[in-house]
Write an enzyme that holds these catalytic residues in place. Structure first.
Site, PDB file in Angstrom:
ATOM      1  N   ASP A 371       0.814  -1.211   0.000  1.00 30.87           N
ATOM      2  CA  ASP A 371       0.000   0.000   0.000  1.00 30.87           C
ATOM      3  C   ASP A 371       0.852   1.268   0.000  1.00 30.87           C
ATOM      4  O   ASP A 371       2.002   1.265   0.430  1.00 30.87           O
ATOM      5  CB  ASP A 371      -0.900  -0.019   1.238  1.00 30.87           C
ATOM      6  N   GLU A 420      -5.203  -1.283  -7.220  1.00 28.42           N
ATOM      7  CA  GLU A 420      -6.272  -0.351  -6.874  1.00 28.42           C
ATOM      8  C   GLU A 420      -6.353   0.739  -7.942  1.00 28.42           C
ATOM      9  O   GLU A 420      -6.984   0.561  -8.959  1.00 28.42           O
ATOM     10  CB  GLU A 420      -6.055   0.246  -5.483  1.00 28.42           C
ATOM     11  N   GLU A 426     -13.832   2.154  -0.573  1.00 28.65           N
ATOM     12  CA  GLU A 426     -13.316   2.725   0.678  1.00 28.65           C
ATOM     13  C   GLU A 426     -13.391   4.247   0.687  1.00 28.65           C
ATOM     14  O   GLU A 426     -13.301   4.868   1.742  1.00 28.65           O
ATOM     15  CB  GLU A 426     -11.882   2.271   0.924  1.00 28.65           C
TER      16      GLU A 426
END
Length: 873
Positions: A371, A420, A426
């Site tokens: 991430d 992503e 989210e």
């Protein structure tokens, strides 16, 4: 249903044929590259200034007007003053296999022309143009070494062309904007335009650490969308091949079915993909932000995944190395695999990649979510290269979050399951932004949108719309956004999700428009799954069924219950023929999902049974922690029992010690094990002389086969403690090895405050304006342990919140000896002078320092153990 073995990626075939000489041109400064169907690229040289342009047409209609091409380097300006010196033509035909994407088996045919130019001082520049059935692309090639300072690359579009653009940020998570090509600013890929009756989607392919990523820039009044590189200088130590500047051209169906980004990418770097397994993932972070730190709650997600046949659970930010190995063992015994989240900076050095990733593999995790990369720089792409090479070596699959967009990466590295680079669930995106994502971002590759928010989020989209998303949106790993209880309150929706695969043999776009709706059909083996989503007002969605083979088909449709706004869906059953059209009335921001299978008399559903792993029991001895200095041996036993109603075959019971440790005793094997039967084994394990110190798990595991399922792994571990030398004198704790450490944010720091990101990025330890040269900086909650071996009598420290804690903090400092509480500071709030503590540690074998949150739930609780020191014999 088990999938047949995939062909090895090494079976890919690339065929380059020398094309016949091009037809005579009207002038020597004009070149045409015709594609296999209706597309064509035109390259032109202006003899007045030596500039070169590229344009594209479809069925004779100009889609991209002439726009400049060329490179600028520190050695030469290769954007002007060029003269042609040659042309080479070939046809590139490839067949290759994928592990994810719109189709697992791929074939592509592209015409290619390499046009060679020479600069004013003899410098060489090759412009390589490819034309496929679904788009046009070009790249540059030049001898090296070379340092690029920019490109002339651009695309020319009519200013009034409708456009769906993404305001650029390096993690690609802005809301896409409906505008025109006249809009000014910087825009991220893919960028979609409609030119007359044609659509053009601009993006790039084959970007890695040889180069940097780019974006589009449009300034007011300019006819061009210019390609802007992420770096001002890009260095190539050898010959340079730039990424492909790529335009996917056609109707909406062309966009949704295009594989051009993958077709342009390099072939796979390895051929054995047997260990790669896409699948459905239970994921807790969005619906319960704190749940990844809760071992018991994660077990509930595992149980939910096991009951419903979901292959994975993802443990996101907040997990602890203290209990993750046990969670992985718990999950694997139930047929569920565990994925672990990491910040990219946890792996930004070779040393970290060589220590952290092997540990993850040893625990038994199957993959990682990485991430916050948030950069398109050459340096960050070199990091992608390095981490992909290491994870491939260890056979760990990968999800890139907070990342760039796909550039064909999943073809080159088949263990990339998804990325992503989208404003996903989210971020609580508006439902109006959902159809356009299918025609833009998801065209480039697997998209980790984290769909199916039934109770979490802004709840603009209907339940049926949400259920359709994992069909409309392709992702090799599909992470479902809501909690188990939400899905269980919608049992008919859950029933459909349980049947969904995440890999596809074929994709068909049935109808769609970027502004309003998308209806997509995807085939897995002999079943078709159909998803339709709509934005805005209520409408009728239509799905022509001409993609089906002849005969009658059972079609089960999931749609919203008209009597309930957020209630469970309805399930309707139809018998239909391929010449018919499925029509479904949907509410505002609604949708539908369907499953179709060939009908035969007596068939009532397309559903297939959900495989279940039987219960088992594995006991190991010793069950308490064993002290085992280097060079000594440990006797261990294991007994495995099949307690559930099943027949296990090819059963193997064994132990797998850490590298360098030796095992005396063979694996125990049994061809068949029935319910209630067991096997047992005994082994002597010698601790390696060069073993790391601290707590080390010595796993004992049983593996067995079940009909139609993956091999099951059941594991327990004997915990062995390999002691380091006991401290002597009056050492500082920051100078001693930690036997374990966990921290609320970033690594625990030695002699620095907590920097939250990388090791060594903290500031001087400062409490109440006093700077301490020695000590330990943590972020609550945190814990570390130090081996004393009963040799130390006193622990002293000055405790408090570091002065860099800018918001009101609250923490509690606790000291434990062999798990017995020795000191508790109570809750300390805000900044202030350090509090001295002195703790009796006589006879303590293992000293533990723990910092807990004071109960206010705030972040940035930087807690310091300043001047932390021992008195030892």
């Amino acid at each position: 249903m088990p999938r047949p073995p995939r062909p090895a990626l090494g079976a890919a075939i690339a065929l380059a044929l020398l094309a016949p000489a091009p037809p005579a041109q009207a002038a020597p400064d004009r070149w045409v590259v015709d594609g296999p169907s209706s597309l064509s690229a035109q390259v032109a040289l202006d003899p007045a200034d030596g500039t070169v342009t590229v344009a594209a047409t479809r069925d004779g209609r100009q889609v991209l007007a002439p726009a400049p091409v060329g490179l600028r380097t520190t050695q030469a300006d290769l954007t002007r003053g060029l003269r042609p010196i040659g042309r080479r033509d070939r046809v590139v035909t490839e067949r290759y296999a994928m592990t994810t994407g719109k189709r697992l088996q791929r074939s592509s045919r592209m015409t290619e022309s390499t046009l060679s130019f020479q600069g004013e001082h003899g410098e060489r520049l090759d412009l390589v143009v490819r034309v496929a059935t679904d788009g046009v692309a070009y790249r540059y090639s030049t001898p090296g070494p070379v340092t690029v300072t920019g490109e002339a690359s651009a695309f020319a579009l009519p200013p009034d062309a409708p456009a769906w653009l993404l305001p650029y940020n390096a993690w690609y998570e802005a809301n896409r904007v409906r505008t025109t090509a006249a809009a000014t600013g910087e825009f991220g890929y893919p960028s979609l335009f409609r030119v007359g009756q044609d659509h053009v989607l601009l993006t790039e392919s084959d970007v890695d650490g040889r180069y940097s990523g780019s974006r589009l820039r449009h300034t007011e009044g300019s006819p061009l969308h210019e390609v802007v590189l992420a770096d001002q200088r890009i260095t190539s130590p050898g010959p340079l091949r730039t990424p492909w500047r790529t335009a996917i051209i056609g109707d909406p169906a062309t966009l949704g079915e295009s594989t051009l980004v993958d077709d342009l990418a390099p072939p796979a770097k390895f051929t054995d993909t047997s260990w790669i397994a896409p699948g459905k993932v239970a994921w807790s972070w969005l619906s319960e932000h704190s749940s990844p730190g809760d071992f018991e709650r994660q077990k509930q997600y595992v149980d939910f995944a096991a009951r419903n046949g979901w292959q994975y659970t993802l443990v996101d930010e907040g997990w602890s190395a203290q209990w993750v190995p046990e969670l992985i063992r718990y999950a694997r015994a139930r047929g569920v695999q565990v994925l672990l989240w990491f910040r990219w900076t946890d792996l930004d050095t070779p040393e970290e990649r060589d220590s952290v990733l092997p540990q993850v593999k040893q625990w038994g995790a199957r993959g990682v979510k990485l991430d916050f990369m948030e950069s398109d720089s050459q340096a960050r792409y070199q990091w992608y290269d390095a981490v992909l090479a290491k994870t491939a070596e260890l056979r760990l699959m990968v999800n890139f979050h907070g990342s760039t967009i796909p550039h064909g990466l999943a073809r080159t590295w088949p263990h990339v399951m998804t990325m992503e680079a989208v404003r996903g669930a989210e971020n609580y995106p508006p439902a109006a932004n959902n159809p356009v994502q299918f025609f833009t971002r998801n065209v480039a590759g697997s998209m980790d949108y984290t769909p199916v928010s039934l109770e979490v989020g802004n709840r603009e989209a209907s339940i049926a719309h949400e259920v359709a998303l994992p069909v409309v949106y392709e992702s090799g790993w599909t992470h479902f956004a809501d909690k188990p209880e939400a899905y269980q309150r919608h049992p008919r929706a859950l029933r459909y999700l349980n049947q969904l695969p995440t890999t596809w043999d074929r994709t068909e776009v049935l109808t769609g428009d970027p502004d309003t709706h998308a209806v997509v059909a995807r085939r897995d083996a002999d079943r078709w799954f159909i998803g339709g989503i709509s934005a805005g007002e209520a409408r009728t969605l239509r799905a022509p069924l001409n993609f089906l083979d002849g005969g009658r088909w059972l079609v089960e449709v999931i749609r919203d219950d008209p009597a309930h706004t957020r209630g469970d869906v309805q399930r309707d059953t139809h018998l239909l023929h391929p010449w018919q059209t499925l029509t479904v009335d949907v509410r505002a921001n609604g949708g539908f999902a369907a499953i179709a299978c060939r009908y035969h008399p007596g068939l009532h559903t397309c559903d297939q049974p959900i495989p279940q792993v039987p219960t088992t029991s594995l006991t190991v001895t010793p069950q308490q922690v064993v002290d085992a200095p280097k060079g000594t041996t440990v006797e261990i036993t294991g007994e495995f029992t099949l307690t559930g109603d099943a027949r296990a075959t090819n059963v193997v019971l064994t132990t797998t010690p850490p590298q360098g440790w030796q095992v005396d005793g063979p694996p125990v094997r049994r061809h068949l094990l029935r319910q209630g039967e067991n096997i047992s084994g005994k082994w002597t394990v010698r601790v390696a002389e060069h073993s790391p110190t601290g707590n080390i798990d010595l796993p004992v595991h049983a593996e067995f086969d079940l009909p139609g399922q993956d091999r099951v792994h059941v594991e327990q571990a004997v915990r062995v403690f390999v002691p380091p030398p006991a401290p002597t004198g009056t050492p500082y704790l920051s100078d001693l090895p930690f036997t374990n450490e966990t921290n609320g944010w970033g690594p625990i720091e030695r002699d620095l405050s907590n920097g939250e990101t990388n090791r060594g990025d903290g500031n001087p330890l400062t409490i109440g304006a006093v700077v301490y040269p020695k000590g330990i900086g943590t972020h609550a909650p945190s814990e570390l342990s130090v081996y004393l071996g009963g040799q130390c009598t006193t622990f002293t420290a000055a405790i408090g919140l570091d002065d860099e804690t800018t918001s009101p903090g609250s923490v509690s400092f606790q000291v434990l000896g062999d798990d017995r509480p020795l000191h508790d500071s109570g809750v300390l709030r805000g900044r202030g002078p350090a509090r001295p503590i002195q703790v009796d540690t006589t006879g303590v074998r293992l000293l533990t320092l723990r910092v807990t949150d004071g109960g206010d739930g705030r972040n940035f609780d930087h807690a310091d153990w300043a001047d932390a020191r021992l008195s030892c014999t």
